[in-house]
Design a protein around this motif. Structure first.
Motif, PDB file in Angstrom:
ATOM      1  N   ASP A   1       0.821  -1.220   0.000  1.00 16.51           N
ATOM      2  CA  ASP A   1       0.000   0.000   0.000  1.00 16.51           C
ATOM      3  C   ASP A   1       0.850   1.264   0.000  1.00 16.51           C
ATOM      4  O   ASP A   1       0.601   2.219   0.752  1.00 16.51           O
ATOM      5  N   ASP A   2       1.859   1.275  -0.847  1.00 17.75           N
ATOM      6  CA  ASP A   2       2.781   2.403  -0.934  1.00 17.75           C
ATOM      7  C   ASP A   2       2.459   3.205  -2.193  1.00 17.75           C
ATOM      8  O   ASP A   2       2.732   2.749  -3.311  1.00 17.75           O
ATOM      9  N   GLY A   3       1.921   4.383  -2.004  1.00 20.30           N
ATOM     10  CA  GLY A   3       1.551   5.203  -3.154  1.00 20.30           C
ATOM     11  C   GLY A   3       2.724   5.651  -3.989  1.00 20.30           C
ATOM     12  O   GLY A   3       2.556   6.030  -5.152  1.00 20.30           O
ATOM     13  N   SER A   4       3.934   5.597  -3.427  1.00 22.82           N
ATOM     14  CA  SER A   4       5.117   6.012  -4.177  1.00 22.82           C
ATOM     15  C   SER A   4       5.692   4.884  -5.030  1.00 22.82           C
ATOM     16  O   SER A   4       6.572   5.117  -5.858  1.00 22.82           O
ATOM     17  N   PHE A   5       5.196   3.652  -4.807  1.00 20.75           N
ATOM     18  CA  PHE A   5       5.615   2.510  -5.644  1.00 20.75           C
ATOM     19  C   PHE A   5       4.482   1.489  -5.613  1.00 20.75           C
ATOM     20  O   PHE A   5       4.452   0.574  -4.806  1.00 20.75           O
ATOM     21  N   THR A   6       3.546   1.688  -6.527  1.00 24.69           N
ATOM     22  CA  THR A   6       2.330   0.883  -6.583  1.00 24.69           C
ATOM     23  C   THR A   6       2.567  -0.425  -7.351  1.00 24.69           C
ATOM     24  O   THR A   6       3.589  -0.573  -8.039  1.00 24.69           O
ATOM     25  N   PRO A   7       1.640  -1.389  -7.261  1.00 24.37           N
ATOM     26  CA  PRO A   7       1.768  -2.608  -8.067  1.00 24.37           C
ATOM     27  C   PRO A   7       1.885  -2.319  -9.561  1.00 24.37           C
ATOM     28  O   PRO A   7       2.619  -3.015 -10.280  1.00 24.37           O
ATOM     29  N   GLU A   8       1.193  -1.294 -10.025  1.00 25.82           N
ATOM     30  CA  GLU A   8       1.291  -0.934 -11.442  1.00 25.82           C
ATOM     31  C   GLU A   8       2.689  -0.436 -11.781  1.00 25.82           C
ATOM     32  O   GLU A   8       3.243  -0.760 -12.848  1.00 25.82           O
ATOM     33  N   GLN A   9       3.263   0.343 -10.892  1.00 25.42           N
ATOM     34  CA  GLN A   9       4.623   0.822 -11.117  1.00 25.42           C
ATOM     35  C   GLN A   9       5.635  -0.321 -11.029  1.00 25.42           C
ATOM     36  O   GLN A   9       6.611  -0.344 -11.783  1.00 25.42           O
ATOM     37  N   ALA A  10       5.393  -1.259 -10.133  1.00 31.78           N
ATOM     38  CA  ALA A  10       6.268  -2.437 -10.051  1.00 31.78           C
ATOM     39  C   ALA A  10       6.226  -3.222 -11.361  1.00 31.78           C
ATOM     40  O   ALA A  10       7.257  -3.697 -11.848  1.00 31.78           O
ATOM     41  N   LYS A  11       5.042  -3.329 -11.940  1.00 29.61           N
ATOM     42  CA  LYS A  11       4.898  -4.027 -13.215  1.00 29.61           C
ATOM     43  C   LYS A  11       5.641  -3.278 -14.321  1.00 29.61           C
ATOM     44  O   LYS A  11       6.338  -3.889 -15.153  1.00 29.61           O
ATOM     45  N   THR A  12       5.518  -1.960 -14.345  1.00 23.98           N
ATOM     46  CA  THR A  12       6.229  -1.149 -15.349  1.00 23.98           C
ATOM     47  C   THR A  12       7.732  -1.329 -15.221  1.00 23.98           C
ATOM     48  O   THR A  12       8.455  -1.497 -16.224  1.00 23.98           O
ATOM     49  N   LEU A  13       8.233  -1.292 -13.987  1.00 24.44           N
ATOM     50  CA  LEU A  13       9.666  -1.470 -13.764  1.00 24.44           C
ATOM     51  C   LEU A  13      10.117  -2.861 -14.181  1.00 24.44           C
ATOM     52  O   LEU A  13      11.153  -3.015 -14.851  1.00 24.44           O
ATOM     53  N   ASP A  14       9.343  -3.866 -13.812  1.00 21.78           N
ATOM     54  CA  ASP A  14       9.680  -5.241 -14.183  1.00 21.78           C
ATOM     55  C   ASP A  14       9.739  -5.396 -15.698  1.00 21.78           C
ATOM     56  O   ASP A  14      10.668  -6.014 -16.236  1.00 21.78           O
ATOM     57  N   GLU A  15       8.784  -4.848 -16.382  1.00 22.68           N
ATOM     58  CA  GLU A  15       8.741  -4.961 -17.848  1.00 22.68           C
ATOM     59  C   GLU A  15       9.938  -4.255 -18.480  1.00 22.68           C
ATOM     60  O   GLU A  15      10.536  -4.770 -19.439  1.00 22.68           O
ATOM     61  N   ALA A  16      10.314  -3.094 -17.954  1.00 24.82           N
ATOM     62  CA  ALA A  16      11.454  -2.358 -18.506  1.00 24.82           C
ATOM     63  C   ALA A  16      12.755  -3.117 -18.290  1.00 24.82           C
ATOM     64  O   ALA A  16      13.588  -3.233 -19.214  1.00 24.82           O
ATOM     65  N   LEU A  17      12.940  -3.655 -17.092  1.00 28.75           N
ATOM     66  CA  LEU A  17      14.172  -4.395 -16.799  1.00 28.75           C
ATOM     67  C   LEU A  17      14.225  -5.708 -17.580  1.00 28.75           C
ATOM     68  O   LEU A  17      15.293  -6.102 -18.074  1.00 28.75           O
ATOM     69  N   THR A  18      13.093  -6.359 -17.723  1.00 26.34           N
ATOM     70  CA  THR A  18      13.040  -7.615 -18.495  1.00 26.34           C
ATOM     71  C   THR A  18      13.373  -7.351 -19.956  1.00 26.34           C
ATOM     72  O   THR A  18      14.178  -8.076 -20.567  1.00 26.34           O
ATOM     73  N   ALA A  19      12.779  -6.321 -20.526  1.00 27.01           N
ATOM     74  CA  ALA A  19      13.031  -6.001 -21.938  1.00 27.01           C
ATOM     75  C   ALA A  19      14.491  -5.656 -22.173  1.00 27.01           C
ATOM     76  O   ALA A  19      15.037  -5.921 -23.251  1.00 27.01           O
ATOM     77  N   ALA A  20      15.144  -5.076 -21.164  1.00 25.19           N
ATOM     78  CA  ALA A  20      16.554  -4.694 -21.292  1.00 25.19           C
ATOM     79  C   ALA A  20      17.507  -5.842 -20.963  1.00 25.19           C
ATOM     80  O   ALA A  20      18.724  -5.675 -21.078  1.00 25.19           O
ATOM     81  N   GLY A  21      16.971  -6.966 -20.534  1.00 27.65           N
ATOM     82  CA  GLY A  21      17.818  -8.112 -20.194  1.00 27.65           C
ATOM     83  C   GLY A  21      18.559  -7.947 -18.881  1.00 27.65           C
ATOM     84  O   GLY A  21      19.611  -8.581 -18.680  1.00 27.65           O
ATOM     85  N   VAL A  22      18.019  -7.136 -17.977  1.00 29.81           N
ATOM     86  CA  VAL A  22      18.662  -6.904 -16.680  1.00 29.81           C
ATOM     87  C   VAL A  22      18.243  -8.002 -15.704  1.00 29.81           C
ATOM     88  O   VAL A  22      17.043  -8.252 -15.518  1.00 29.81           O
ATOM     89  N   GLU A  23      19.221  -8.651 -15.082  1.00 30.85           N
ATOM     90  CA  GLU A  23      18.907  -9.616 -14.033  1.00 30.85           C
ATOM     91  C   GLU A  23      18.304  -8.854 -12.857  1.00 30.85           C
ATOM     92  O   GLU A  23      18.918  -7.916 -12.339  1.00 30.85           O
ATOM     93  N   HIS A  24      17.118  -9.241 -12.432  1.00 29.22           N
ATOM     94  CA  HIS A  24      16.463  -8.462 -11.390  1.00 29.22           C
ATOM     95  C   HIS A  24      15.435  -9.281 -10.627  1.00 29.22           C
ATOM     96  O   HIS A  24      15.008 -10.351 -11.066  1.00 29.22           O
ATOM     97  N   GLU A  25      15.045  -8.740  -9.503  1.00 25.43           N
ATOM     98  CA  GLU A  25      14.021  -9.328  -8.651  1.00 25.43           C
ATOM     99  C   GLU A  25      13.263  -8.186  -7.998  1.00 25.43           C
ATOM    100  O   GLU A  25      13.865  -7.250  -7.466  1.00 25.43           O
ATOM    101  N   ILE A  26      11.945  -8.237  -8.076  1.00 24.27           N
ATOM    102  CA  ILE A  26      11.096  -7.232  -7.448  1.00 24.27           C
ATOM    103  C   ILE A  26      10.144  -7.954  -6.511  1.00 24.27           C
ATOM    104  O   ILE A  26       9.386  -8.834  -6.942  1.00 24.27           O
ATOM    105  N   GLU A  27      10.186  -7.605  -5.234  1.00 22.06           N
ATOM    106  CA  GLU A  27       9.330  -8.242  -4.244  1.00 22.06           C
ATOM    107  C   GLU A  27       8.556  -7.178  -3.485  1.00 22.06           C
ATOM    108  O   GLU A  27       9.023  -6.050  -3.323  1.00 22.06           O
TER     109      GLU A  27
END
Length: 248
Positions: A185-211
């Motif tokens: 419930d963090d308005g500064s990093f919402t589930p939608e923003q987490a999805k956007t970040l995940d998609e950007a890092l995945t498309a760039a081939g960055v090894e990452h984990e978002i929890e």
């Protein structure tokens, strides 16, 4: 843990820092270097304590005064800063002055300092940060990609916003492994923003984990009201795992 106070000369002035290293004989080093970025409240004893805990895992940990341009700034009371309108205004004014360009400029000086220290080995580093510092950690990884091997963010805000300087827009440049621990419930990093970040890092081939941690914004920092011991311990385990895999 041994901790020293020092000053780093940057293009904009002089920045007070602490550097914490593991206990024991210096001959057991040198160690990988990590920059720990404080939350919006700035550098204070809580972060020296946290740096010392991270250092105990086998790292040389630098904590900078990111507000050094505001010479002589008065520390904030984290229990009241957001409810006191005058203090809240002062805090957000200082936050606004630390732009992505400044973050990158300062980081270059911090990394040069670490590389020059006999306690530190290597020319690539880890970054970790909290709240505002979590955003800084990812911005630095994108703007100085050749110098960051692992970038971590805990209850960081503004990681995938509509702003032109949002960290997710730097995904194509990032070479580091990225870990993001968001809050519930963090308005500064919402589930939608987490999805956007995940998609950007995945498309760039960055090894990452978002929890997403089952805790409120501020969960990892002991002097924050929403501090959550269980979530904080989980974040320490994540740092031990990610930095252990990428900096050692």
């Amino acid at each position: 843990m041994p901790t020293i106070n020092d000053v780093i000369t940057t293009p904009d002035g002089t920045c007070q820092v602490t550097l914490s290293t593991p206990d024991g004989d210096a001959s057991s080093g040198p160690w990988p270097g990590v920059v720990m970025y404080p939350d919006a409240g700035g550098v204070r004893q809580t972060f020296v304590d946290m740096a010392e805990r991270l250092a105990a895992l086998g790292y040389a940990v630098l904590v900078p005064d990111v507000y050094y341009r505001d010479a002589g700034w008065e520390p904030f009371d984290m229990a009241t800063v957001f409810s006191d309108q005058g203090e809240r205004k002062r805090l957000f004014g200082m936050i606004a002055n630390v732009t992505p360009e400044i973050m990158a400029r300062d980081a270059a000086a911090f990394f040069d300092y670490l590389e020059s220290r006999p306690e530190v080995r290597g020319s690539t580093f880890g970054t970790t940060g909290y709240c505002m510092g979590g955003r800084t950690s990812l911005i630095v990884a994108g703007r100085l990609p050749e110098r960051v091997a692992a970038a971590m963010s805990f209850h960081g805000g503004g990681l995938a916003s509509n702003d032109d300087d949002s960290p997710h827009l730097l995904a194509d440049a990032i070479r580091a492994t990225v870990y993001v621990g968001g809050a519930t419930d963090d308005g500064s990093f919402t589930p939608e923003q987490a999805k956007t970040l995940d998609e950007a890092l995945t498309a760039a081939g960055v090894e990452h984990e978002i929890e997403t941690y089952d805790a409120a914004h501020g969960f990892a920092v002991p002097d924050n009201g929403p501090y959550d011991e269980a979530a904080s311990e989980r974040h320490w385990q994540a740092m031990e795992r990610v930095f252990g895999a990428n900096l050692r």
